[in-house]
Structure formats: C-alpha cells, structure tokens
Design a protein around this motif. Structure first.
Motif, PDB file in Angstrom:
ATOM      1  N   LEU A   1       1.040   4.231  -2.816  1.00  0.00           N
ATOM      2  CA  LEU A   1       0.731   5.633  -2.517  1.00  0.00           C
ATOM      3  C   LEU A   1       1.868   6.529  -2.997  1.00  0.00           C
ATOM      4  CD1 LEU A   1      -0.719   5.230   1.084  1.00  0.00           C
ATOM      5  CD2 LEU A   1      -1.973   5.883  -0.972  1.00  0.00           C
ATOM      6  N   ALA A   2       3.077   6.103  -2.727  1.00  0.00           N
ATOM      7  CA  ALA A   2       4.237   6.896  -3.143  1.00  0.00           C
ATOM      8  C   ALA A   2       4.300   7.006  -4.663  1.00  0.00           C
ATOM      9  CB  ALA A   2       5.520   6.275  -2.590  1.00  0.00           C
TER      10      ALA A   2
ATOM     11  N   ASP B   1       1.998   9.461  -5.876  1.00  0.00           N
ATOM     12  CA  ASP B   1       2.192  10.763  -5.244  1.00  0.00           C
ATOM     13  C   ASP B   1       1.037  11.118  -4.310  1.00  0.00           C
ATOM     14  OD1 ASP B   1       4.150  12.787  -5.044  1.00  0.00           O
ATOM     15  OD2 ASP B   1       2.809  14.183  -6.051  1.00  0.00           O
ATOM     16  N   LEU B   2       0.626  10.121  -3.566  1.00  0.00           N
ATOM     17  CA  LEU B   2      -0.458  10.328  -2.602  1.00  0.00           C
ATOM     18  C   LEU B   2       0.106  10.194  -1.191  1.00  0.00           C
ATOM     19  CD1 LEU B   2      -3.194   8.085  -4.272  1.00  0.00           C
ATOM     20  CD2 LEU B   2      -3.001  10.582  -4.374  1.00  0.00           C
ATOM     21  N   GLU B   3      -0.640  10.675  -0.241  1.00  0.00           N
ATOM     22  CA  GLU B   3      -0.232  10.482   1.140  1.00  0.00           C
ATOM     23  C   GLU B   3      -1.445  10.104   1.984  1.00  0.00           C
ATOM     24  OE1 GLU B   3       1.548  14.129   2.335  1.00  0.00           O
ATOM     25  OE2 GLU B   3      -0.338  15.203   2.523  1.00  0.00           O
TER      26      GLU B   3
ATOM     27  N   LEU C   1       0.831  -1.203   0.000  1.00  0.00           N
ATOM     28  CA  LEU C   1       0.000   0.000   0.000  1.00  0.00           C
ATOM     29  C   LEU C   1       0.867   1.254   0.000  1.00  0.00           C
ATOM     30  CD1 LEU C   1      -2.577   1.670   0.358  1.00  0.00           C
ATOM     31  CD2 LEU C   1      -2.362   1.291   2.824  1.00  0.00           C
ATOM     32  N   MET C   2       1.848   1.309   0.886  1.00  0.00           N
ATOM     33  CA  MET C   2       2.683   2.501   1.001  1.00  0.00           C
ATOM     34  C   MET C   2       3.460   2.771  -0.286  1.00  0.00           C
ATOM     35  SD  MET C   2       1.647   3.335   3.933  1.00  0.00           S
ATOM     36  CE  MET C   2       2.625   4.746   4.423  1.00  0.00           C
TER      37      MET C   2
END
Lengths: 84, 84
Positions: free
Chosen positions: A60-61, A64-66, A56-57
């Motif tokens: 997200l990276a 370009d999401l957080e 998941l992480m």
DNA sequence: ACAAAATATACGCGATAAAGTATATTCTTA
DNA sequence: TAAGAATATACTTTATCGCGTATATTTTGT
C-alpha cells in the motif's frame, strides 16, 4: 472510482493489481520498491489469504495508497466479483 | 469518526481494538466468532506485522467492518475528511 | 485492597510465508 | 506468429504463524 471496497482477499488483490497497473508498474518494479519477490506480489494480487499483513502494508505504501476501516455499508450488494 | 485511516499495522490494530470494545466484546468473545484464539486477537490489536491477511479479513467480518483502499490523502486542501 | 476479569506471553507443534533462484505459462505487439 | 515481456509456479531454507494450552501481567469493579 477513487475508493474501492474490499471484503475478501480476492477483492483486495484485484484492487491492488489495478492500482499497480494504473501506476504503470510491473510486479517486478513494485517488488523492488519494498524487497518483495515478483512471485510474492503475484500471490498477493491473486488473493492468497495467507499473505502477511506486513506485505500488504508495504505494498500500500509503495503504491501510495491508504487503508480506511469503516462499518460495512448496507446499500451495496453482497455480491462482488464485479471486476470489469 | 466512522472512518479510520490506517497506514501502519499499529494504527490498524488500534482501530480494531476500538471497534471491538465499542461492540462490547472481549478478545475471547471476538475470537470465538471466527476460530481465532484470544492470544491471536491480542497480537493483531497490538500491531504485529506478521499477522496473516486471512486473520485480518475474518476479524473485519466479525466486527461488521469493511476495508476501503484509496489514494493517500494529502492533508492539504484536498482533505475533505477534516471538516469536523 | 482484593478478587475477578481481561489481556499479554510463552512453549511445542504442524503448516506455511517469503527469500533466493529458476522455470513455465500467459500476454503483448511488432 | 514469433519473439519479448510479464506473470504464475515450483523447490529449498529459514522464520514465523496460529493452535492448544497454560500462565503471567494488567485492568476493572466493589
């Protein structure tokens, strides 16, 4: 809507799928950015609960999401699935 | 402070730990709420990357937290959060 | 300082992720 | 409607989860 709430794996998957499409990427494109199989991206977007946190992480990276963690908002209805 | 950004597993773990303590719960207390062992909660809070997504979502629910996914903040003028 | 509580680790075990690779199924769109 | 592209599934292998259980190592309170 730049902020999306996810309380379930399915909601999270739907959000990620929308973000990926918005970025004009295929599952394969996205997977190549972080050494994930297209099939793994498919499972993640499909809302599989046993996906690993690392996956998941990384996703997200790559998009370009957080992540923001906050107390549950009360105003919104608990019903979800309102994906258009 | 009601919103915490997590871009890594470690940051996420730290946020969860803080939320748990703020709720006055031990790892065992929290674990009992969702069939997770104290040791598993420990790994999650410690930032283990291979924790399963289901474990994270259950923990968020038990702490009455929710996830928000949004574009990464630029930390420049667009950073509205840092008004404090 | 010491006991108690809380947290971090460890082992065996059954279950399963994700890789690697391939194929089936479902969109697109010309 | 027939490619072609994109997505969903499948199988084997390797690695690791989370459980149950137990213990070691902090941390906390008096």
């Amino acid at each position: 809507m730049t902020q999306d709430i996810a309380r379930t794996e399915k909601q999270l998957g739907a959000i990620l799928r929308r973000a990926r499409k918005q970025a004009g990427l295929t599952q394969s494109d996205l997977g190549k950015r972080m050494h994930l199989r297209q099939g793994t991206v498919s499972r993640l977007e499909g809302g599989a609960p046993a996906i690993q946190l690392r996956t998941l992480m990384e996703t997200l990276a790559a998009l370009d999401l957080e992540l923001v963690i906050r107390p549950r908002s009360k105003a919104s209805a608990a019903d979800i699935e309102s994906v258009f």
